[in-house]
Design an enzyme around this catalytic site. Sequence first.
Site, mmCIF file in Angstrom:
data_model
loop_
_atom_site.group_PDB
_atom_site.id
_atom_site.type_symbol
_atom_site.label_atom_id
_atom_site.label_comp_id
_atom_site.label_asym_id
_atom_site.label_seq_id
_atom_site.Cartn_x
_atom_site.Cartn_y
_atom_site.Cartn_z
ATOM 1 N N HIS A 38 7.080 -51.973 57.291
ATOM 2 C CA HIS A 38 5.897 -52.767 57.586
ATOM 3 C C HIS A 38 5.345 -52.486 58.981
ATOM 4 C CE1 HIS A 38 4.112 -56.966 58.472
ATOM 5 N NE2 HIS A 38 3.268 -56.340 57.652
ATOM 6 N N ARG A 39 4.082 -52.110 59.047
ATOM 7 C CA ARG A 39 3.417 -51.766 60.311
ATOM 8 C C ARG A 39 4.213 -50.718 61.082
ATOM 9 N NH1 ARG A 39 1.411 -57.924 62.036
ATOM 10 N NH2 ARG A 39 0.628 -58.418 59.958
ATOM 11 N N GLU A 65 3.939 -48.294 56.429
ATOM 12 C CA GLU A 65 2.705 -49.030 56.149
ATOM 13 C C GLU A 65 2.013 -49.284 57.480
ATOM 14 O OE1 GLU A 65 0.240 -52.668 55.906
ATOM 15 O OE2 GLU A 65 2.145 -52.474 56.958
ATOM 16 N N ASP A 67 -1.982 -50.143 59.613
ATOM 17 C CA ASP A 67 -3.315 -50.731 59.508
ATOM 18 C C ASP A 67 -4.265 -49.938 60.398
ATOM 19 O OD1 ASP A 67 -2.458 -53.380 58.112
ATOM 20 O OD2 ASP A 67 -1.178 -53.253 59.888
ATOM 21 N N HIS A 80 -3.671 -54.025 63.557
ATOM 22 C CA HIS A 80 -3.724 -55.009 62.479
ATOM 23 C C HIS A 80 -4.770 -56.085 62.746
ATOM 24 C CE1 HIS A 80 -2.602 -58.698 60.297
ATOM 25 N NE2 HIS A 80 -2.270 -57.860 59.330
ATOM 26 N N GLU A 139 -3.631 -49.012 55.327
ATOM 27 C CA GLU A 139 -4.443 -50.169 54.946
ATOM 28 C C GLU A 139 -5.698 -50.216 55.814
ATOM 29 O OE1 GLU A 139 -4.461 -55.014 54.313
ATOM 30 O OE2 GLU A 139 -2.559 -53.981 54.629
ATOM 31 N N LYS A 141 -8.649 -52.093 57.227
ATOM 32 C CA LYS A 141 -9.018 -53.486 57.477
ATOM 33 C C LYS A 141 -10.543 -53.639 57.478
ATOM 34 C CE LYS A 141 -5.962 -55.861 58.288
ATOM 35 N NZ LYS A 141 -4.953 -56.502 57.405
ATOM 36 N N ASP A 255 10.075 -55.504 57.052
ATOM 37 C CA ASP A 255 10.397 -55.221 58.447
ATOM 38 C C ASP A 255 11.830 -54.723 58.579
ATOM 39 O OD1 ASP A 255 7.906 -56.040 59.620
ATOM 40 O OD2 ASP A 255 8.488 -58.116 59.254
#
Length: 283
Positions: A38-39, A65, A67, A80, A139, A141, A255
Amino acid sequence: MVLTIAMLAGETVYLVYAMRATRAEATASSQYISVSAHRGGARKAPENTMSAIKYAVDSMSDYAEIDVQETSDGEIVLLHDTNLKRTTGLNASIWTLTYDEISQLDAGVRFNKKFRGEQIPKLEEVIAYAKGKINLNIEVKYNGHNQNIVKKVVKIIEDNDFVDQCVLTSMNYNFLRQAKKINPDIKTGYTMKMSYGGLEDMDAADFFSVKYTYITESFVEHAHSLGKEVCAWTLNYQGDMQRMVNCGVDNIITDDPELVRKVILGTTDRNPGFVSLLGYALK
């Protein structure tokens, strides 16, 4: 101190409940479930930074992943929030700053002083590092100030010959339509906070990325019947991870990619004691 103990106790109670809610007969899934950091690796390094991407690689995650958003001068960077205050301390919106201004911000020190000087990277920098090492879940945004961002992101992907090593996701379904119109070969995912009907009409999405609390076996079965995969986000506790394995999801965003891998492989403690639960809560 009392508050800290109370919080830990609360987390422990939640963990116990979540794990007991897992079906006793559940075993690791026979299908391959991919893991996304995540991120990049938000628990181990400042989110959406090169250090986070490097952690994702080191943890042997299948995907990082990330953003992406657009600066005032059209550069695509990893971020993000629309505002930079939480990660850099500067109370300003991303669309009001140029890349030169963004590059002078410290995106690491607020996470931990050992990351002092960490910069917000451009998408092409991350792709250059990730190529041949890890896939990316990009992703896109939506913030109302970036109408042309999809075209720019797709161009970066194409220019770096990265189509086969990434997926493009967004909570803005129109962004997925734009991406498919530009390049039908780019795999797209619709990010949803909840699962709902009407999946049959979402031709621009190759898969659905859904908040794990709304995912059920029947939802996964329905998506699979349409030829769509299901990605679950964002899971950090063993019981939740096991439930998603039981539901048959195709990808888990977390995470803690190392713990997810253990759950998928069935190598975790199926009946963890109090000390183990506190260990999970303290991570």
